[in-house]
Design an enzyme around this catalytic site. Structure first.
Site, PDB file in Angstrom:
ATOM      1  N   LYS A   2      -5.168   2.062   3.888  1.00 54.04           N
ATOM      2  CA  LYS A   2      -4.985   0.431   3.444  1.00 54.04           C
ATOM      3  C   LYS A   2      -6.409  -0.064   4.587  1.00 54.04           C
ATOM      4  O   LYS A   2      -7.019  -1.289   3.911  1.00 54.04           O
ATOM      5  CB  LYS A   2      -4.040   0.232   4.678  1.00 54.04           C
ATOM      6  CG  LYS A   2      -3.482  -1.820   4.638  1.00 54.04           C
ATOM      7  CD  LYS A   2      -2.410  -2.133   4.964  1.00 54.04           C
ATOM      8  CE  LYS A   2      -1.607  -2.735   4.587  1.00 54.04           C
ATOM      9  NZ  LYS A   2      -0.431  -3.566   5.094  1.00 54.04           N
ATOM     10  N   PRO A 128       8.702  -7.736  -0.671  1.00 52.17           N
ATOM     11  CA  PRO A 128       8.234  -6.388  -0.098  1.00 52.17           C
ATOM     12  C   PRO A 128       6.797  -6.462  -0.343  1.00 52.17           C
ATOM     13  O   PRO A 128       6.562  -6.646  -1.165  1.00 52.17           O
ATOM     14  CB  PRO A 128       9.123  -5.377  -0.532  1.00 52.17           C
ATOM     15  CG  PRO A 128      10.088  -5.938  -1.704  1.00 52.17           C
ATOM     16  CD  PRO A 128       9.764  -7.267  -2.046  1.00 52.17           C
ATOM     17  N   LYS A 129       6.419  -6.163   1.063  1.00 53.36           N
ATOM     18  CA  LYS A 129       5.181  -5.391   1.325  1.00 53.36           C
ATOM     19  C   LYS A 129       4.955  -4.313   0.183  1.00 53.36           C
ATOM     20  O   LYS A 129       4.700  -3.314   1.296  1.00 53.36           O
ATOM     21  CB  LYS A 129       4.561  -5.869   2.050  1.00 53.36           C
ATOM     22  CG  LYS A 129       3.262  -5.546   2.218  1.00 53.36           C
ATOM     23  CD  LYS A 129       2.422  -6.085   4.182  1.00 53.36           C
ATOM     24  CE  LYS A 129       0.798  -6.198   4.023  1.00 53.36           C
ATOM     25  NZ  LYS A 129       0.798  -4.980   3.485  1.00 53.36           N
ATOM     26  N   ILE A 130       4.388  -3.978  -0.939  1.00 53.93           N
ATOM     27  CA  ILE A 130       4.027  -2.560  -1.270  1.00 53.93           C
ATOM     28  C   ILE A 130       3.582  -1.834  -0.794  1.00 53.93           C
ATOM     29  O   ILE A 130       2.103  -2.339  -0.597  1.00 53.93           O
ATOM     30  CB  ILE A 130       4.115  -2.954  -3.143  1.00 53.93           C
ATOM     31  CG1 ILE A 130       5.001  -3.792  -3.051  1.00 53.93           C
ATOM     32  CG2 ILE A 130       3.655  -1.598  -3.115  1.00 53.93           C
ATOM     33  CD1 ILE A 130       6.631  -4.012  -2.985  1.00 53.93           C
TER      34      ILE A 130
END
Length: 574
Positions: A2, A128-130
């Site tokens: 990320k 949802p935060k994938i």
């Protein structure tokens, strides 16, 4: 990772990251030169990881640890007076402009912040935060024409040929506007993944690795896509979701929910965290249905969408000190004093890493960065060393051969820790049950010379206790009362307090010290649960000269079972 794929957004929220970190962490107390050296070494290591990631598609560190160390880098730059954006990773050549910029997501830290954000908006939807990698899809005349990595939000890499190999990305769309720009997340398809139980499983790095490689990877067939933005799409969220589903992008419809209160958000957040999902997540995203025209989007955090992340399963923090603790039995354990960090709802400042052998295996010294997580019952544990300090002080551990079950019955040099541990055990619930007599109480008495032998406290009076610094009349009376109550404890409990290796029920037939001292091994073995090893330990315990001296002191204090009139010489031959 990320940290790699959302680089543009990271720097725009730098001030927020530093503010959050500063709540729990202070700048290292290092000379300026050492801080500079440590920071340079960390940045060089991050650059090596970035090179492997971008140029070879290899992830050499877990996503969570990489993110934590990137935050550490930002924080140290502030400490070193170098606040600002560090150099971006060297990206591969061939960048392509995004037709609509990728906005970042501001991260909200808690439910109060989410409630405030929500209170100022209407028509809010939750997803949802994938945990994957971001991509732009461009369709022209209904055909997939471009697939662009997020890059810095303004331009990215050409991923078209690789994205064509992903089954969940349609190559043509019937009735699509021309052009059609969609933004979404490429993710690793999972079966019944429970975020609460399974964590991140490094899925993001797996996706990135498949997309970064020069040659197509078999992993591409295991990827899916979640569309989370349709710039300039229909104004109503329900319209957008229905049309996306009609084109084959069904996940957005299946996992987008309207919310109007913080209770709605929490309910869905907890449900998605605990229940099976087809992807890995790291939080939730709140979207305001209405957003500006795509031409106004910029590569910085949007005003119409925010994220509320799940607490990471492990976090990185700095080791301040390495402490060696010697227990009552002579066992040495190693405890790390940490820069405080919050895991779930608890603050962690210390963590026990176990034996000297384990500490030597970890090779941890002050200044190292360790990853900490919570295991069963919420106990913090070190899971790995995330970063080793450049300067490594030499630590001298206690000599393990010096300490054992019968060492340190006085606070002589090198013995204070074990001696105090004996006193804490003696007064605790497994011993004489002295309410309010804590380790701090014993430490005070030992440090001021009032307790030099294990039974010296029996001779203390309220008057002598009042002479101690900080001890008033009430505390002196309270301590003395507990000491007097301990006098009346039965002999069997005194044996437990002194550390006899037996359970209370196994001592029921033992009525005096001399009796116990004379019992041979085969008599002890008649007790339920006492084998050869335990019987030998008991014989050694009662014949230890140090314990015999304690027994003599207790006899002089007329403690039941030690006094002359309680001594019996049983027939031990039967």
């Amino acid at each position: 990772m990320k940290g790699h794929l959302f680089y543009g957004a990271v720097f725009f929220i730098l001030a927020m990251v530093i503010s959050v970190c500063a709540q729990a962490e202070t700048c290292p107390h290092w000379p300026a030169e050492r801080l500079r050296n440590e920071l340079n070494a960390l940045e060089e290591q991050l650059a090596r990881w970035d090179a492997a990631y971008y140029q070879r598609g290899q992830s050499l560190i877990s996503d969570e640890l990489y993110d934590s160390l990137r935050q550490k880098q930002q924080f140290w730059r502030v400490c070193a007076g170098r606040a600002g954006e560090p150099p971006l990773p060297l990206l591969p050549a061939g960048k392509m402009p995004h037709p609509v910029a990728h906005t970042g997501l501001r991260k909200l830290t808690d439910r109060r912040a989410v409630a405030r954000w929500l209170a100022e908006r209407r028509d809010v939807w939750l997803q949802p935060k994938i945990d994957g990698v971001a991509v732009t899809l461009v369709y022209r005349q209904g055909k997939l024409a471009q697939a662009i990595s997020r890059g810095d939000g303004r331009q990215g890499e050409d991923w078209l040929e690789k994205v064509r190999a992903i089954p969940g990305v349609p190559s043509t769309l019937a009735g699509a506007p021309d052009p059609l720009v969609l933004q979404g997340e490429l993710f690793l398809l999972m079966t019944g993944h429970r975020q609460q139980a399974h964590g991140g499983v490094n899925a993001r790095a797996s996706v990135a690795g498949a997309l970064m490689r020069n040659r197509p990877s078999e992993r591409l067939a295991q990827l899916g896509i979640f569309i989370w933005a349709w710039p300039d799409g229909p104004p109503e969220m329900s319209q957008r979701l229905a049309q996306l589903a009609a084109w084959g992008f069904t996940l957005a419809r299946d996992y987008t929910r309207p919310v109007s209160s913080i209770e709605d958000v929490i309910r869905w957040r907890e449900r998605w965290f605990a229940n099976p999902l087809p992807f890995v997540t790291d939080g939730v995203v709140l979207h305001q249905a209405r957003s500006p025209s795509g031409r106004y989007w910029r590569n910085k955090p949007a005003l119409w969408a925010v994220a509320w992340k799940y607490p990471p399963a492990e976090q990185v923090t700095r080791v301040e000190r390495v402490m060696f603790r010697i227990g009552r039995t002579g066992k040495i354990t190693v405890v790390l004093a940490l820069d405080p960090l919050q895991l779930d709802d608890k603050w962690v400042r210390r963590v026990n890493i176990g034996s000297l052998a384990r500490w030597r295996f970890w090779d941890i010294v002050p200044g190292d960065q360790v990853a900490v997580s919570l295991k069963g019952q919420g106990i913090p544990q070190v899971t790995r060393v995330a970063w080793r300090s450049v300067e490594r002080p030499v630590l001298t551990a206690p000599d393990a051969e010096r300490y054992h079950a019968f060492s340190c019955f006085t606070p002589q040099a090198g013995c204070r820790q074990q001696f105090i541990a004996r006193l804490v055990w003696l007064s605790g619930p497994q011993g004489l049950m002295m309410n309010g007599v804590s380790e701090a109480s014993w430490r005070m008495l030992v440090e001021h010379g009032r307790v030099k032998e294990l039974a010296d406290w029996l001779t203390l009076t309220p008057e002598s206790l009042r002479t101690l610094p900080g001890v008033g009349d009430k505390q002196a009376q309270r301590l003395h009362q507990q000491f007097m109550l301990a006098r009346r404890q039965p002999f069997q409990r005194w044996l437990l307090a002194l550390g006899a290796p037996l359970l209370a029920e196994q001592l029921a037939g033992v009525t005096g010290w001399q009796q116990a001292k004379r019992l041979p091994t085969h008599i002890w073995q008649r007790q339920a649960g006492v084998g050869d090893k335990r019987a030998a330990q008991l014989v050694a315990f009662f014949r230890q000269p140090a314990l015999q001296r304690v027994a003599n002191s207790l006899r002089q204090q007329h403690i039941a079972g030690f006094a002359d009139d309680a001594l019996n010489d049983p027939d031990v031959d039967n």
